[in-house]
Design a protein around this motif. Structure first.
Motif, PDB file in Angstrom:
ATOM      1  N   PHE A 180       0.643  -1.283  -0.102  1.00 44.45           N
ATOM      2  CA  PHE A 180       0.080  -0.023  -0.096  1.00 44.45           C
ATOM      3  C   PHE A 180       0.813   1.464  -0.105  1.00 44.45           C
ATOM      4  N   SER A 181       0.608   2.237  -0.916  1.00 43.84           N
ATOM      5  CA  SER A 181       1.192   3.654  -0.956  1.00 43.84           C
ATOM      6  C   SER A 181       0.281   4.588  -1.277  1.00 43.84           C
ATOM      7  N   PRO A 182      -0.096   5.642  -0.497  1.00 41.58           N
ATOM      8  CA  PRO A 182      -1.166   6.573  -0.505  1.00 41.58           C
ATOM      9  C   PRO A 182      -0.823   7.448  -1.766  1.00 41.58           C
ATOM     10  N   VAL A 183      -1.775   8.095  -2.443  1.00 39.99           N
ATOM     11  CA  VAL A 183      -1.663   8.969  -3.529  1.00 39.99           C
ATOM     12  C   VAL A 183      -2.692   9.996  -3.189  1.00 39.99           C
ATOM     13  N   VAL A 184      -2.526  11.217  -3.642  1.00 40.47           N
ATOM     14  CA  VAL A 184      -3.450  12.075  -3.445  1.00 40.47           C
ATOM     15  C   VAL A 184      -4.779  12.141  -3.971  1.00 40.47           C
ATOM     16  N   LYS A 185      -5.881  12.318  -3.270  1.00 39.64           N
ATOM     17  CA  LYS A 185      -7.315  12.437  -3.440  1.00 39.64           C
ATOM     18  C   LYS A 185      -7.589  13.409  -4.292  1.00 39.64           C
ATOM     19  N   MET A 186      -8.471  13.236  -5.259  1.00 37.56           N
ATOM     20  CA  MET A 186      -8.853  14.279  -6.379  1.00 37.56           C
ATOM     21  C   MET A 186      -9.490  15.392  -5.530  1.00 37.56           C
ATOM     22  N   THR A 187     -10.376  15.014  -4.505  1.00 36.05           N
ATOM     23  CA  THR A 187     -10.935  16.281  -3.758  1.00 36.05           C
ATOM     24  C   THR A 187     -10.068  17.043  -3.190  1.00 36.05           C
ATOM     25  N   ILE A 188      -8.914  16.398  -2.463  1.00 30.08           N
ATOM     26  CA  ILE A 188      -7.826  17.293  -2.079  1.00 30.08           C
ATOM     27  C   ILE A 188      -7.221  18.309  -3.196  1.00 30.08           C
ATOM     28  N   ARG A 190      -8.577  19.209  -6.112  1.00 27.41           N
ATOM     29  CA  ARG A 190      -9.478  20.318  -6.413  1.00 27.41           C
ATOM     30  C   ARG A 190      -9.532  21.305  -5.428  1.00 27.41           C
ATOM     31  N   VAL A 191      -9.790  21.008  -4.063  1.00 29.80           N
ATOM     32  CA  VAL A 191      -9.415  22.171  -3.092  1.00 29.80           C
ATOM     33  C   VAL A 191      -8.428  23.152  -3.207  1.00 29.80           C
ATOM     34  N   MET A 192      -7.240  22.323  -3.329  1.00 34.77           N
ATOM     35  CA  MET A 192      -5.943  23.217  -3.574  1.00 34.77           C
ATOM     36  C   MET A 192      -5.984  24.104  -4.640  1.00 34.77           C
ATOM     37  N   LEU A 193      -6.412  23.459  -5.890  1.00 37.48           N
ATOM     38  CA  LEU A 193      -6.495  24.408  -6.971  1.00 37.48           C
ATOM     39  C   LEU A 193      -7.474  25.430  -6.936  1.00 37.48           C
ATOM     40  N   ALA A 194      -8.502  25.348  -6.048  1.00 36.19           N
ATOM     41  CA  ALA A 194      -9.769  26.254  -6.007  1.00 36.19           C
ATOM     42  C   ALA A 194      -8.933  27.514  -4.998  1.00 36.19           C
ATOM     43  N   LEU A 195      -8.275  26.897  -4.183  1.00 32.33           N
ATOM     44  CA  LEU A 195      -7.560  27.920  -3.095  1.00 32.33           C
ATOM     45  C   LEU A 195      -6.491  28.703  -3.851  1.00 32.33           C
ATOM     46  N   ALA A 196      -5.803  28.028  -4.779  1.00 36.17           N
ATOM     47  CA  ALA A 196      -4.545  28.586  -5.433  1.00 36.17           C
ATOM     48  C   ALA A 196      -5.458  29.733  -6.526  1.00 36.17           C
ATOM     49  N   ALA A 197      -6.312  29.537  -7.149  1.00 32.89           N
ATOM     50  CA  ALA A 197      -7.362  30.448  -7.814  1.00 32.89           C
ATOM     51  C   ALA A 197      -7.716  31.535  -7.095  1.00 32.89           C
ATOM     52  N   ALA A 198      -8.367  31.318  -5.916  1.00 34.05           N
ATOM     53  CA  ALA A 198      -8.759  32.479  -5.157  1.00 34.05           C
ATOM     54  C   ALA A 198      -7.978  33.263  -4.384  1.00 34.05           C
ATOM     55  N   LYS A 199      -6.790  32.674  -3.856  1.00 32.99           N
ATOM     56  CA  LYS A 199      -5.842  33.706  -3.349  1.00 32.99           C
ATOM     57  C   LYS A 199      -4.611  33.867  -4.206  1.00 32.99           C
ATOM     58  N   LYS A 200      -4.548  33.645  -5.467  1.00 36.47           N
ATOM     59  CA  LYS A 200      -3.469  34.105  -6.393  1.00 36.47           C
ATOM     60  C   LYS A 200      -2.181  33.320  -6.083  1.00 36.47           C
ATOM     61  N   TRP A 201      -2.454  32.109  -5.373  1.00 39.73           N
ATOM     62  CA  TRP A 201      -1.117  31.573  -5.105  1.00 39.73           C
ATOM     63  C   TRP A 201      -0.281  31.052  -6.362  1.00 39.73           C
ATOM     64  N   HIS A 202       1.080  30.727  -6.255  1.00 38.03           N
ATOM     65  CA  HIS A 202       1.823  30.168  -7.161  1.00 38.03           C
ATOM     66  C   HIS A 202       1.451  28.737  -7.290  1.00 38.03           C
ATOM     67  N   LEU A 203       1.649  28.060  -8.471  1.00 38.47           N
ATOM     68  CA  LEU A 203       1.208  26.703  -8.676  1.00 38.47           C
ATOM     69  C   LEU A 203       2.138  26.002  -9.731  1.00 38.47           C
ATOM     70  N   LYS A 204       2.922  25.411  -8.941  1.00 34.49           N
ATOM     71  CA  LYS A 204       4.237  24.593  -9.869  1.00 34.49           C
ATOM     72  C   LYS A 204       4.253  23.156  -9.701  1.00 34.49           C
ATOM     73  N   GLN A 205       4.950  22.656 -10.806  1.00 35.62           N
ATOM     74  CA  GLN A 205       4.685  21.161 -10.836  1.00 35.62           C
ATOM     75  C   GLN A 205       6.232  20.600 -11.055  1.00 35.62           C
ATOM     76  N   LEU A 206       6.597  19.232 -10.477  1.00 34.68           N
ATOM     77  CA  LEU A 206       7.816  18.725 -10.878  1.00 34.68           C
ATOM     78  C   LEU A 206       7.512  17.192 -10.639  1.00 34.68           C
ATOM     79  N   ASP A 207       8.624  16.369 -11.506  1.00 33.30           N
ATOM     80  CA  ASP A 207       8.605  14.932 -11.187  1.00 33.30           C
ATOM     81  C   ASP A 207      10.003  14.498 -10.831  1.00 33.30           C
ATOM     82  N   VAL A 208      10.220  13.388 -10.379  1.00 33.48           N
ATOM     83  CA  VAL A 208      11.472  12.834  -9.808  1.00 33.48           C
ATOM     84  C   VAL A 208      11.759  11.985 -11.023  1.00 33.48           C
ATOM     85  N   ASN A 209      13.039  12.191 -11.613  1.00 33.85           N
ATOM     86  CA  ASN A 209      13.652  11.132 -12.222  1.00 33.85           C
ATOM     87  C   ASN A 209      14.101   9.740 -11.537  1.00 33.85           C
TER      88      ASN A 209
END
Length: 387
Positions: A180-188, A190-209
């Motif tokens: 078992f390994s946890p992965v982020v829930k789609m609800t979480i 969506r909530v973080m994207l909504a907060l980022a849009a409302a509060k004008k937060w930075h929104l970045k992405q990365l992946d691990v080689n």
């Protein structure tokens, strides 16, 4: 009961000649009957008010469907509201086809080079050692997985290949224990994207080689020689010394190491979703969402975001993908009005897989007059297709 209306052409109406009317008058009557059209204003049926009927617009921007198709989907999609950069990205991720087998990839120089680069990286990380297979052990198979990575402007960033072990042949208790390994829930998410849009937060992405290579194996696992790897003698197998994608325990071992790294950096693991990590300092707020080796970072402190990026790069080697554009099959477009999420590529892949990419488009593709019953109809041979 109304009689069915034929789809064939209706024959002209003829009126028999009488002694009281000249032939020219009869021809005028016939002509008027044929060309007369109703002036009644047409309205959509009332039952469609319960549906969201999308109006289609013609565009020639996409080439994802066959030009010989009767109903090419490129004529029924509009990208007028997208900026040129987002438009280029949306079209690029759909039009570039990825090989599904090693044989397909080996026919192209770009993929052959990517395979050799990945084999070199695996060798430098000492992922395995070549040995003979013990009599009491069974080697798992493996395959190559191919992905095209894009820059935010739609240009190709790199051709990425990944060697995946066929972990479904592993035996629990012998080759692995916990998975078992946890992965982020789609609800979480969506909530973080909504907060980022409302509060004008930075929104970045990365992946691990080669993220899973950082996981430690606690069991002996043997794997067959991957396609493209030259060996000195036949009969040898790879004894895995580090975790590999596809192994049952791989994601768990990687998640344990990543979690410990984020905790050491001062982040706290969210109780309701263990794939969400939060760090608060005075007026600073930073959140990290983890989905295996893909990470989304958001918050109001760009300094902290850059700092944790550097820490992860020093330990694991990351790819900084910049602003969030594509995550888990979702395309993300940000503007002054908010964040727009759409699944164009995911939808296109579904239509292509089931042969519906060039079907005639309808606003409501559903036969509303059909009565569904569990006692009637054809039983599906594979019910997972419906699911």
């Amino acid at each position: 009961m109304h009689s069915p209306i034929s789809s064939h052409t209706i024959a002209p109406i003829t009126t028999p000649h009488t002694n009281n009317a000249p032939a020219s008058q009869h021809s005028d009557i016939t002509h008027d009957c044929i060309t007369r059209k109703s002036e009644r204003v047409k309205k959509p049926p009332a039952y469609l008010k319960d549906y969201h009927c999308m109006t289609t617009h013609t565009t020639h921007s996409s080439n994802v469907s066959n030009s010989n198709s009767l109903y090419p989907i490129s004529q029924h999609l509009s990208y007028d509201k997208l900026t040129p950069k987002y438009k280029s990205l949306s079209l690029a991720i759909t039009s570039n086809q990825e090989p599904s087998t090693y044989e397909e990839a080996a026919a192209h120089e770009c993929w052959r080079k990517a395979i050799q680069d990945e084999l070199t990286a695996l060798d430098q990380n000492r992922t395995w050692c070549l040995t003979e297979l013990p009599k009491d052990k069974k080697a798992v198979g493996c395959k190559w997985v191919f992905r095209v990575k894009f820059n935010p402007d739609g240009t190709i960033e790199r051709h990425k290949v990944r060697l995946v072990a066929k972990g479904f042949t592993q035996v629990q208790g012998v080759d692995y224990d916990d998975t078992f390994s946890p992965v982020v829930k789609m609800t979480i998410l969506r909530v973080m994207l909504a907060l980022a849009a409302a509060k004008k937060w930075h929104l970045k992405q990365l992946d691990v080689n080669t993220a899973f290579l950082h996981g430690d194996l606690d069991k002996e696992v043997y794997m067959k020689i991957p396609p493209g790897l030259a060996v000195s003698q036949p009969g040898l197998v790879c004894k895995l010394q580090k975790s590999l994608y596809g192994l049952k325990q791989a994601s768990r071992q990687w998640n344990i190491k990543l979690t410990q790294t984020l905790l050491d950096a001062g982040y706290k693991q969210f109780f309701d979703d263990h794939s969400l990590f939060i760090k608060k300092q005075s007026q600073s707020f930073t959140a990290i969402l983890v989905y295996v080796d893909d990470l989304v970072l958001t918050g109001n402190d760009i300094g902290e975001i850059n700092s944790i990026k550097q820490d992860l790069d020093d330990k694991f080697k990351i790819n900084d993908l910049g602003d969030l554009k594509y995550f888990l099959g979702m395309e993300v477009a940000r503007s002054n009005s908010g964040i727009h999420i759409y699944q164009r590529k995911y939808t296109m892949d579904l239509l292509r897989d089931f042969g519906y990419l060039d079907c005639k488009p309808l606003s409501t593709p559903f036969d509303y007059s059909q009565k569904l019953s569990k006692e009637s109809g054809t039983i599906l041979t594979d019910n997972t297709v419906y699911r």
